[in-house]
Design a protein around this motif. Structure first.
Motif, short mmCIF file in Angstrom:
data_model
loop_
_atom_site.label_atom_id
_atom_site.label_comp_id
_atom_site.label_asym_id
_atom_site.label_seq_id
_atom_site.Cartn_x
_atom_site.Cartn_y
_atom_site.Cartn_z
N GLY A 14 14.58 -7.16 3.38
CA GLY A 14 15.01 -6.59 1.87
C GLY A 14 13.81 -5.30 1.91
O GLY A 14 14.29 -4.46 0.88
N LEU A 15 12.93 -5.21 3.61
CA LEU A 15 12.99 -3.87 3.68
C LEU A 15 12.98 -2.48 3.91
O LEU A 15 12.97 -1.26 3.78
N SER A 16 14.24 -3.25 4.34
CA SER A 16 15.55 -1.84 5.13
C SER A 16 16.12 -1.33 4.31
O SER A 16 16.25 -0.24 4.06
N LEU A 17 16.22 -2.34 3.09
CA LEU A 17 17.02 -2.11 2.04
C LEU A 17 15.94 -1.21 0.83
O LEU A 17 16.87 -0.43 0.24
N PHE A 18 14.98 -1.48 0.71
CA PHE A 18 13.82 -0.46 -0.22
C PHE A 18 14.27 0.70 0.71
O PHE A 18 14.45 1.30 -0.23
N GLN A 19 14.06 1.02 1.37
CA GLN A 19 14.32 1.81 2.26
C GLN A 19 15.82 3.46 2.29
O GLN A 19 15.41 4.59 2.24
N ARG A 20 16.50 2.34 2.01
CA ARG A 20 17.81 2.79 2.26
C ARG A 20 18.39 3.48 0.93
O ARG A 20 18.71 3.66 0.25
N TYR A 21 18.41 2.29 -0.32
CA TYR A 21 18.61 2.21 -1.77
C TYR A 21 18.10 2.83 -2.51
O TYR A 21 18.22 2.82 -3.67
N HIS A 22 16.32 2.35 -2.71
CA HIS A 22 15.43 2.66 -3.61
C HIS A 22 15.64 1.81 -4.55
O HIS A 22 15.60 2.51 -5.78
N PRO A 23 15.21 1.09 -5.16
CA PRO A 23 16.35 0.02 -6.31
C PRO A 23 15.26 0.40 -7.44
O PRO A 23 14.33 0.91 -7.48
N ASP A 24 15.99 0.32 -8.68
CA ASP A 24 15.03 0.07 -10.01
C ASP A 24 14.44 -0.85 -9.87
O ASP A 24 13.50 -1.01 -10.64
N ILE A 25 15.27 -2.32 -9.75
CA ILE A 25 14.51 -3.69 -9.79
C ILE A 25 14.41 -4.71 -8.60
O ILE A 25 15.86 -4.23 -7.89
N ALA A 26 14.14 -5.29 -8.31
CA ALA A 26 13.68 -5.69 -7.51
C ALA A 26 13.11 -7.17 -7.80
O ALA A 26 12.21 -8.26 -8.39
N LEU A 56 8.88 -17.67 -1.80
CA LEU A 56 8.48 -18.16 -0.28
C LEU A 56 9.83 -17.92 0.16
O LEU A 56 10.61 -18.89 0.69
N LEU A 57 9.47 -16.92 1.00
CA LEU A 57 10.61 -16.70 1.84
C LEU A 57 10.36 -17.12 3.75
O LEU A 57 8.57 -17.62 3.68
N PRO A 58 10.78 -16.75 4.39
CA PRO A 58 10.53 -17.34 5.59
C PRO A 58 9.87 -16.43 6.67
O PRO A 58 10.42 -15.45 6.14
N GLY A 59 8.81 -16.47 7.25
CA GLY A 59 8.07 -15.37 7.67
C GLY A 59 7.79 -14.71 6.86
O GLY A 59 6.23 -15.24 6.29
N MET A 60 7.45 -13.87 6.14
CA MET A 60 6.85 -13.24 5.47
C MET A 60 7.66 -13.24 4.05
O MET A 60 8.43 -13.08 4.04
N GLY A 61 6.23 -13.10 3.44
CA GLY A 61 6.49 -13.77 2.55
C GLY A 61 6.65 -12.87 1.65
O GLY A 61 6.20 -11.64 1.59
N GLY A 62 7.23 -12.98 -0.19
CA GLY A 62 7.44 -12.44 -0.98
C GLY A 62 6.44 -11.29 -1.15
O GLY A 62 6.15 -9.65 -1.94
N LEU A 63 5.81 -11.76 -1.56
CA LEU A 63 4.02 -10.70 -2.11
C LEU A 63 3.92 -10.42 -1.48
O LEU A 63 3.50 -9.25 -0.96
N GLU A 64 3.61 -10.59 0.06
CA GLU A 64 3.44 -9.69 1.05
C GLU A 64 4.33 -8.51 1.54
O GLU A 64 4.32 -7.17 1.19
N LEU A 65 5.71 -8.68 0.94
CA LEU A 65 6.48 -8.13 0.39
C LEU A 65 6.52 -6.93 0.03
O LEU A 65 7.22 -5.65 -0.18
N ILE A 66 6.60 -7.35 -1.57
CA ILE A 66 5.68 -6.50 -2.57
C ILE A 66 5.05 -5.58 -2.27
O ILE A 66 4.17 -4.41 -2.42
N LYS A 67 3.85 -6.00 -1.32
CA LYS A 67 2.44 -5.38 -1.16
C LYS A 67 2.99 -3.99 0.03
O LYS A 67 2.93 -3.09 -0.12
#
Length: 274
Positions: free
Chosen positions: A61-73, A78-89
């Motif tokens: 997901g983070l690699s997609l942010f770096q490439r596409y810079h979305p308007d909405i995510a 409860l994602l495996p490994g890094m959780g969703g809130l940590e991803l957002i941070k």
């Protein structure tokens, strides 16, 4: 995700067309580890958004942010490994300004409060109700489009002849106030910045208002009358700004100071242009 049949109950056909027009302008990233849920929601999203990108974990997901810079995510908590809130941070720390909508199979107050701290736009509990989901996405999309319009209009204030425009507004305001009250202010100053117009006027009170002010109890009444005057004049003031700058504005605030015989009016660039 349940069937989308009967979605017309959400809003009328004309509103649905507007909804689709709004969402088709936007890019969305959806991060969900459950294959069945991700596939189901993917179909839902691709019928609505211009661009849809998918990931099954936070790292992708983070690699997609770096490439596409979305308007909405749209991010599952409860994602495996890094959780969703940590991803957002991490996305916020990297400078992402998109709107976040989080999903989860649990409705946990602590998690929701943490999400609020991360400036997350909304929260939806699984199983996802398609009607509620679409409504939330439409609201988010609408806010994004309005902000784009506002920023576009704000560019009208980036003027090389800024001082000349301010003088034009100052004179126009004095003339308008004289037409409405029978007397103009002693003086006025107009200031432009990228988002608003501020007009300060001095020596604005008429003889009757000054008479009322001999009793301090009338200060509030006089100031309320001045506020009402500017609300009545809002369309004319907006017309002055439109003629001078090309931007649409709305009245933001009126701050009368009867004791000092002055007042300040602020108009901000409107998100919706007629």
């Amino acid at each position: 995700m349940n069937s989308e049949g009967g979605r017309g109950r959400l809003r009328g056909s004309h509103q649905m067309e507007n909804t689709m027009d709004i969402l088709k302008q936007l890019r969305v990233i959806y991060i969900e580890d459950n294959d069945h849920t991700r596939c189901s929601v993917e179909k839902f999203l691709k019928r609505r958004f211009g661009k849809v990108f998918l990931a099954e974990n936070a790292e992708k997901g983070l690699s997609l942010f770096q490439r596409y810079h979305p308007d909405i995510a749209i991010v599952d908590i409860l994602l495996p490994g890094m959780g969703g809130l940590e991803l957002i941070k991490k996305a916020r720390e990297a400078g992402e300004t998109c709107k976040f909508l989080i999903t989860s199979s649990v409705s946990d107050v602590t998690t929701i409060l943490e999400a609020v701290d991360l400036d997350i736009e909304n929260y939806i509990v699984k199983p996802i109700d398609p009607y509620a989901f679409e409504e939330k996405l439409w609201r988010i999309g609408e806010s994004i489009i309005k902000e784009r319009k506002r920023m576009s209009a704000a560019q009208s204030f980036t003027l090389e002849n800024k001082s000349e425009v301010e003088e034009e507004l100052r004179k126009g305001f004095i003339k308008l106030l004289k037409e409405k009250t029978g007397r103009g202010p002693r003086d006025a100053v107009a200031l432009l910045d990228s988002h608003e117009v501020e007009i300060s006027a001095y020596g604005v009170l008429g003889a009757m208002e000054k008479t009322l002010l001999r009793d301090a109890k009338n200060i509030g009444h006089v100031e309320e009358g001045r506020r009402l005057l500017y609300h009545i004049m809002e369309q004319e003031m907006a017309g002055l700004v439109k003629a001078a700058t090309g931007a649409f504005v709305e009245l933001r605030s009126v701050k009368p100071d009867a004791k000092r015989d002055r007042e300040t009016v602020k108009l901000f660039v409107a998100a919706d242009c007629p």
